[in-house]
Design a protein around this motif. Sequence first.
Motif, PDB file in Angstrom:
ATOM      1  N   ILE A 176       6.496  -5.393  -0.755  1.00 52.37           N
ATOM      2  CA  ILE A 176       6.959  -5.161  -2.128  1.00 52.37           C
ATOM      3  C   ILE A 176       5.950  -5.742  -3.117  1.00 52.37           C
ATOM      4  O   ILE A 176       5.592  -5.114  -4.111  1.00 52.37           O
ATOM      5  CB  ILE A 176       8.375  -5.748  -2.336  1.00 52.37           C
ATOM      6  N   ARG A 177       5.450  -6.936  -2.802  1.00 55.93           N
ATOM      7  CA  ARG A 177       4.469  -7.582  -3.701  1.00 55.93           C
ATOM      8  C   ARG A 177       3.121  -6.855  -3.674  1.00 55.93           C
ATOM      9  O   ARG A 177       2.456  -6.736  -4.694  1.00 55.93           O
ATOM     10  CB  ARG A 177       4.273  -9.045  -3.291  1.00 55.93           C
ATOM     11  N   GLN A 178       2.744  -6.349  -2.493  1.00 56.30           N
ATOM     12  CA  GLN A 178       1.447  -5.669  -2.393  1.00 56.30           C
ATOM     13  C   GLN A 178       1.404  -4.387  -3.215  1.00 56.30           C
ATOM     14  O   GLN A 178       0.375  -4.021  -3.778  1.00 56.30           O
ATOM     15  CB  GLN A 178       1.148  -5.323  -0.918  1.00 56.30           C
ATOM     16  N   ASN A 179       2.541  -3.678  -3.278  1.00 53.40           N
ATOM     17  CA  ASN A 179       2.568  -2.353  -3.912  1.00 53.40           C
ATOM     18  C   ASN A 179       3.360  -2.282  -5.213  1.00 53.40           C
ATOM     19  O   ASN A 179       3.405  -1.236  -5.854  1.00 53.40           O
ATOM     20  CB  ASN A 179       3.159  -1.329  -2.931  1.00 53.40           C
ATOM     21  N   ASN A 180       4.057  -3.370  -5.551  1.00 49.90           N
ATOM     22  CA  ASN A 180       4.948  -3.367  -6.719  1.00 49.90           C
ATOM     23  C   ASN A 180       5.960  -2.231  -6.657  1.00 49.90           C
ATOM     24  O   ASN A 180       6.275  -1.602  -7.680  1.00 49.90           O
ATOM     25  CB  ASN A 180       4.149  -3.276  -8.024  1.00 49.90           C
TER      26      ASN A 180
ATOM     27  N   LEU B 153      18.779   1.109   3.644  1.00 52.04           N
ATOM     28  CA  LEU B 153      17.486   0.847   4.279  1.00 52.04           C
ATOM     29  C   LEU B 153      16.444   0.754   3.182  1.00 52.04           C
ATOM     30  O   LEU B 153      16.256   1.713   2.420  1.00 52.04           O
ATOM     31  CB  LEU B 153      17.146   1.963   5.266  1.00 52.04           C
ATOM     32  N   VAL B 154      15.817  -0.402   3.076  1.00 57.40           N
ATOM     33  CA  VAL B 154      14.802  -0.596   2.045  1.00 57.40           C
ATOM     34  C   VAL B 154      13.431  -0.321   2.656  1.00 57.40           C
ATOM     35  O   VAL B 154      13.081  -0.869   3.707  1.00 57.40           O
ATOM     36  CB  VAL B 154      14.889  -2.026   1.467  1.00 57.40           C
ATOM     37  N   GLY B 155      12.678   0.539   1.993  1.00 54.47           N
ATOM     38  CA  GLY B 155      11.358   0.934   2.497  1.00 54.47           C
ATOM     39  C   GLY B 155      10.229   0.332   1.687  1.00 54.47           C
ATOM     40  O   GLY B 155      10.317   0.202   0.462  1.00 54.47           O
ATOM     41  N   THR B 156       9.170  -0.041   2.397  1.00 52.57           N
ATOM     42  CA  THR B 156       7.955  -0.551   1.746  1.00 52.57           C
ATOM     43  C   THR B 156       6.761  -0.198   2.618  1.00 52.57           C
ATOM     44  O   THR B 156       6.913   0.179   3.779  1.00 52.57           O
ATOM     45  CB  THR B 156       7.914  -2.110   1.668  1.00 52.57           C
ATOM     46  N   THR B 157       5.584  -0.404   2.055  1.00 55.60           N
ATOM     47  CA  THR B 157       4.363  -0.314   2.845  1.00 55.60           C
ATOM     48  C   THR B 157       3.832  -1.738   2.960  1.00 55.60           C
ATOM     49  O   THR B 157       3.560  -2.386   1.951  1.00 55.60           O
ATOM     50  CB  THR B 157       3.316   0.572   2.137  1.00 55.60           C
ATOM     51  N   VAL B 158       3.766  -2.240   4.190  1.00 52.27           N
ATOM     52  CA  VAL B 158       3.283  -3.604   4.399  1.00 52.27           C
ATOM     53  C   VAL B 158       1.969  -3.533   5.168  1.00 52.27           C
ATOM     54  O   VAL B 158       1.926  -2.981   6.268  1.00 52.27           O
ATOM     55  CB  VAL B 158       4.295  -4.453   5.218  1.00 52.27           C
ATOM     56  N   ASN B 159       0.927  -4.069   4.578  1.00 50.66           N
ATOM     57  CA  ASN B 159      -0.409  -4.004   5.194  1.00 50.66           C
ATOM     58  C   ASN B 159      -0.714  -2.568   5.647  1.00 50.66           C
ATOM     59  O   ASN B 159      -1.081  -2.329   6.804  1.00 50.66           O
ATOM     60  CB  ASN B 159      -0.516  -4.972   6.383  1.00 50.66           C
TER      61      ASN B 159
END
Length: 185
Positions: free
Chosen positions: A60-64, A19-25
């Motif tokens: 991923i792009r928003q937070n690197n 499970l890949v986690g990110t923060t999107v918006n």
Amino acid sequence: MNKMKIGNKGYLYPLPTVLVGTTVNDKTNYLNVSFCSIVNRTPAMMSISLNKSHYTCDGIRQNNSFSINIPSVEMLEVTDYCGIVSGNTVDKSKLFNNFYGELKNAPMIEECPVNVECELIQELDLGGSNVIFIGKVIEVYTEEKYFTNDTLDLKKINPILLSIYEFNYYNVGKKIGKAWSVGAK
Ligand SMILES: Cc1cc2nc3c(=O)[nH]c(=O)nc-3n(C[C@H](O)[C@H](O)[C@H](O)COP(=O)(O)O)c2cc1C
């Protein structure tokens, strides 16, 4: 020889299920990924390959940053769910207990036995359907209960394996030999 041709898709058995986690918006999001690998040993780097249309790509792009969380078979249903619905239309932020590590913006899943926190170092577009994100491993999180002696124990982690074109999940079978050892004789 009885070999037959079956086309030109990528084959690899088994594939991991993570499970890949990110923060999107500003919202926590997780998706199911099987195209995941270790790509460098020192410094440790891991890759994920995502379809260009996925909501996760923006985060991923928003937070690197992103996280790779290894679920156990007990989490099969919720893991599959994360691979069926998109964060673009469904809120996946409350499915798990989330925690943060060094980077503060790569959400990780408390319920997963192993969590890998990654800082994005490169995005590769090879001109196909997917984009490859390569992350430097910042830290790995786990719990004492998944160890036997000083090593993480695969059976205790109990990861989900994928047989890709069968569309079936499996669990880990028997240990069959000592690596870097059985071949020595
Ligand atoms: C077993 C399984 C494996 C998957 N592996 C990948 C993968 O490696 N790469 C990918 O881009 N999508 C993969 N998917 C699809 C995404 O998880 C799915 O489209 C997800 O809903 C996208 O979420 P998002 O839009 O919130 O980013 C997989 C789905 C399943 C069920």
